[in-house]
Structure formats: C-alpha cells, structure tokens
Design a protein around this motif. Sequence first.
Motif, short mmCIF file in Angstrom:
data_model
loop_
_atom_site.label_atom_id
_atom_site.label_comp_id
_atom_site.label_asym_id
_atom_site.label_seq_id
_atom_site.Cartn_x
_atom_site.Cartn_y
_atom_site.Cartn_z
N MET A 1 0.85 -1.36 0.03
CA MET A 1 -0.05 0.05 -0.03
C MET A 1 0.98 1.26 0.19
SD MET A 1 -3.21 0.85 2.41
CE MET A 1 -2.20 0.94 4.12
N SER A 2 0.44 2.27 -0.79
CA SER A 2 1.26 3.51 -0.76
C SER A 2 0.33 4.65 -0.71
CB SER A 2 1.98 3.66 -2.28
OG SER A 2 2.80 2.45 -2.74
N ASN A 3 0.90 5.65 -0.20
CA ASN A 3 0.34 6.97 0.05
C ASN A 3 0.76 8.16 -0.75
OD1 ASN A 3 -0.53 9.67 1.48
ND2 ASN A 3 -1.85 8.11 2.60
N LEU A 4 0.02 8.62 -1.80
CA LEU A 4 0.42 9.63 -2.51
C LEU A 4 -0.27 10.86 -2.31
CD1 LEU A 4 0.63 7.65 -6.08
CD2 LEU A 4 2.48 7.90 -4.45
N SER A 5 0.23 11.90 -1.79
CA SER A 5 -0.30 13.17 -1.46
C SER A 5 -1.76 12.93 -0.72
CB SER A 5 -0.81 13.99 -2.79
OG SER A 5 0.51 14.32 -3.70
N GLY A 6 -1.59 11.99 0.26
CA GLY A 6 -2.66 11.88 1.04
C GLY A 6 -3.76 10.86 0.55
N VAL A 7 -3.59 10.10 -0.66
CA VAL A 7 -4.58 9.26 -1.22
C VAL A 7 -3.93 7.93 -0.91
CG1 VAL A 7 -5.63 8.65 -3.39
CG2 VAL A 7 -5.37 11.00 -2.72
N THR A 8 -4.78 6.98 -0.65
CA THR A 8 -4.45 5.68 -0.48
C THR A 8 -4.11 4.82 -2.06
OG1 THR A 8 -5.04 5.32 1.62
CG2 THR A 8 -4.60 3.10 0.50
N VAL A 9 -3.16 4.25 -2.34
CA VAL A 9 -2.77 3.72 -3.53
C VAL A 9 -2.57 2.21 -3.30
CG1 VAL A 9 -2.01 3.54 -5.96
CG2 VAL A 9 -2.66 5.60 -4.85
N ARG A 10 -3.23 1.35 -3.92
CA ARG A 10 -2.76 -0.26 -3.78
C ARG A 10 -2.27 -0.78 -5.26
NH1 ARG A 10 -7.10 -0.88 0.22
NH2 ARG A 10 -6.22 -1.27 2.24
N PRO A 11 -0.97 -0.61 -5.50
CA PRO A 11 -0.66 -1.03 -6.71
C PRO A 11 -0.30 -2.48 -6.80
CG PRO A 11 1.30 -0.06 -5.61
CD PRO A 11 -0.03 0.44 -4.76
N ASP A 12 -0.58 -3.16 -5.79
CA ASP A 12 -0.27 -4.66 -5.90
C ASP A 12 -1.70 -5.51 -6.33
OD1 ASP A 12 -1.31 -3.81 -3.50
OD2 ASP A 12 -0.79 -5.79 -2.44
N CYS A 13 -2.75 -4.59 -6.42
CA CYS A 13 -3.92 -5.22 -6.88
C CYS A 13 -3.97 -5.50 -8.36
CB CYS A 13 -5.25 -3.99 -6.32
SG CYS A 13 -6.95 -4.76 -6.67
N ARG A 14 -4.84 -6.82 -8.57
CA ARG A 14 -4.65 -7.07 -9.82
C ARG A 14 -5.61 -6.34 -10.61
NH1 ARG A 14 -5.54 -11.79 -11.20
NH2 ARG A 14 -5.03 -12.72 -9.40
N HIS A 15 -6.45 -5.36 -10.15
CA HIS A 15 -7.28 -4.50 -10.90
C HIS A 15 -6.38 -3.07 -11.39
CE1 HIS A 15 -10.83 -7.15 -10.47
NE2 HIS A 15 -10.54 -6.77 -9.03
N PHE A 16 -5.41 -3.05 -10.76
CA PHE A 16 -4.69 -1.62 -10.76
C PHE A 16 -4.02 -1.51 -12.24
CE2 PHE A 16 -1.26 1.21 -10.13
CZ PHE A 16 -1.62 2.31 -9.42
N ARG A 17 -4.30 -0.31 -12.81
CA ARG A 17 -3.48 -0.17 -14.08
C ARG A 17 -2.39 0.53 -13.95
NH1 ARG A 17 -7.10 -0.74 -18.27
NH2 ARG A 17 -5.29 -0.06 -19.56
N GLY A 18 -2.54 2.14 -13.37
CA GLY A 18 -1.47 2.97 -13.37
C GLY A 18 -1.65 3.86 -14.44
N ASP A 19 -2.11 3.54 -15.51
CA ASP A 19 -1.90 4.60 -16.58
C ASP A 19 -3.69 4.96 -16.77
OD1 ASP A 19 -2.64 1.86 -17.48
OD2 ASP A 19 -2.09 2.42 -19.64
N LEU A 20 -4.41 4.33 -16.37
CA LEU A 20 -5.88 4.61 -16.65
C LEU A 20 -6.66 3.98 -15.25
CD1 LEU A 20 -6.51 3.03 -19.98
CD2 LEU A 20 -6.37 5.31 -19.32
N PRO A 21 -7.92 4.79 -14.99
CA PRO A 21 -8.55 4.17 -13.96
C PRO A 21 -9.03 2.68 -13.92
CG PRO A 21 -9.62 6.07 -14.60
CD PRO A 21 -8.51 5.67 -15.69
N CYS A 22 -9.01 1.68 -12.86
CA CYS A 22 -9.09 0.40 -13.01
C CYS A 22 -10.85 0.06 -13.21
CB CYS A 22 -8.76 -0.35 -11.87
SG CYS A 22 -9.70 0.34 -10.30
#
Length: 367
Positions: A1-22
């Motif tokens: 789990m990561s925190n970017l500017s106060g927003v929780t981001v889970r890049p280890d999720c299979r739905h996570f895209r990075g370039d687009l909304p999941c």
Amino acid sequence: MSNLSGVTVRPDCRHFRGDLPCRPNKESGYVCQNCPVYAPVQKRVLLIKLGAIGDVIRTTPLLRRLRQEYPGCYITWLTLTPAILPQAEVDEILKFDFASAMQLMARQFDIAINLDKEKEACALLLKVDAKHRFGYTLREYDGVAWPHNEQAHHKFLTGIFDQLSLQNQKPYVQEIFELCGFEFRGEEYVFDNHENKGYRWDTLPQGKPRIGLNTGCGDRWTTRLWSDEKWVTLITQLQQAGYAPVLLGGTAEAERNQRLHAATGAAYPGTFPLEQFINLMHQMDGIVTQVTMAMHISIALAKPTILMNNIFNPHEFDLYGRGQLVQPDRPCVCFYRGTCKLGTSCMEELPAEKVFAAVQTSVPLLA
C-alpha cells in the motif's frame, strides 16, 4: 500500500492499471482505500507462446494448473494472436511487438515460461527479470535456442531429431506440463465458444447429428490433404446413415467446399471471421478434420473429434477420450514433410469407410 499526496493507492491489486482508472473505479466508483474487491497479486507469471493459433489454443490447459498451483497469480501472456485467448482467464494479453518486449524486459516476474524456440521468444526469456524460468532460452555466444531447465530437455530433443520425435509417446500437452515441472492430470483447454455473441445459424440442418467436415489443412503440410472423391464418398455415407454433414473451412477451402456442396448437397454456410467460425464449430455434434487449426478448436470445444493423421506422430494428440484418430492403411514414410517422397500422399490410402466408422462410434445416432 502506498500513500500519494494523502491518497491511498494499492498498486499490488490485480485491478490496478497505473495509466488508467481500474475497472472497479470506472464501473462502481471504488477507490483503493476500503475497496471491497481489492485482490492482491500473489505471484506474477509470464507465459510466452507466440503462435501459431492452434499451438496457442493447445497451451491453454496450463492456465488451469497455474491458477491451482499459484492462487492469486497474475498471468501475462505474450502472443502473436491475442484474439484467440480466453479474455476472462488471462489477466494481461500482449501482442508480440517491440513495445511489448521492451516493457516486459523492464518488469519483474516470479515465473517466466517460454514454449517457443523462435529466437525472439528465447531472447526474451533470457533477458526478462524472473525468479524462476522454464522452457527455451537463447545461448548468448551463438544465438541458438536451448533448454533453460532440465525438464525442457525432452521436448527440446524431440524437436531437433526426427528419430526421437518418432519414438515419443507423450501428447503435446503432457510435454509442456512436464517442461514447467508439473504432472499432467488431464486438464482441459480453456476456451471461449462465443455463444454469447448471438450468432444465428438458421440455415444449418436440423433434427440430425451435425458432422462438421473441415476439408482443408493449410498450405504448409499439403501431404495431409484428402481428395474430393474421398470427401464425396464420406458425405454420401453420412447422409445415407442419417447424419447431416456440414462443410467447414476458410477462404482457402471455399472453392473446394462449393464443389462438394454442388456434388452432394451437404450444407455449406460459407466463410466467417474467426470468432464466428469458432461458434459455427460449436454447433456441430462431431468434427472430422486433419491436423490443423480446426482440430485444436474442436478439441478445445470438447467435441468428438475424428482426426485424420498421416505425417505426424499420433501420440502427439490428446483427444481427451472423445473421438478417434484414424490413419491411412499404408504406413506413412514422410514424417513432418510437406511433399510425399513416393509421389502420391498416403492420405489417399485412408478409406472413407474407415472415417465413417469412426464417426459412427464417436457420434452414435439416437435409436
């Protein structure tokens, strides 16, 4: 789990895209924090199987074992024919090109599998960052394909010596399972029959078992071809017995199928794009075919498959207990050859009666 500017981001999720909304965000408005469908990836698997289409299809049983052995794994498949893969069962499907190869070499995988001996596929297994590798790699000092792991030796050797290939008694699917360190347990293909596309087949015969007749075999191994005379005899026998033969094929078989239709009245729906052709084959009760793409589709669709074989090792093909393999009465002397050394292919020594008997056994008529 990561925190970017106060927003929780889970890049280890299979739905996570990075370039687009999941997809869960796009469809349901979910965000990573407290997301109800968060699915952490346990292992990342790269599967390299570029082509041809039939070989890609018959590699899909590996998906079942990978899911079983590595629950929660994220599977990336690199191929030349992305459209043939089951979209719901592969997390990421990449078409082989420079862009795909470049980004794969910048990523990390737990497991990387290469089932092709093409040098570009072998080079990718050599360069990709993976903890465990299986299959074929590239020897750096001379650029030849080479088995990366001990389990790959058998399949590698049968591909470079005809004598060993002729002696082999393992089906292809069993060989690739063993190459990956697995025991083959009869895992079936993973395949989409495209029944949900709503294709209509009102012109197909009704009330009788439909026997699809795939009359072509591609232009590489033409020693597999059967003459029009043989097809006409088989069609007539099927019709007289109460079956409904349906002529199948692509544009290369269109002229032949039109001739056979004119000579026998057998149904010929025409030619179609791949997905529609797959669904057409799904409407059949049994399939007669040579070793070609239609054979792989038929097995994947779990159809009784009557396989006409001459130039290949018969042990290579697993029909999963459905259908029969039939061969010419004269032993073939042209193993993996596109032209016959004797002038006339031994396929002409395969009687229509023998194929018809296999249909009767595999697709019995209702009493």
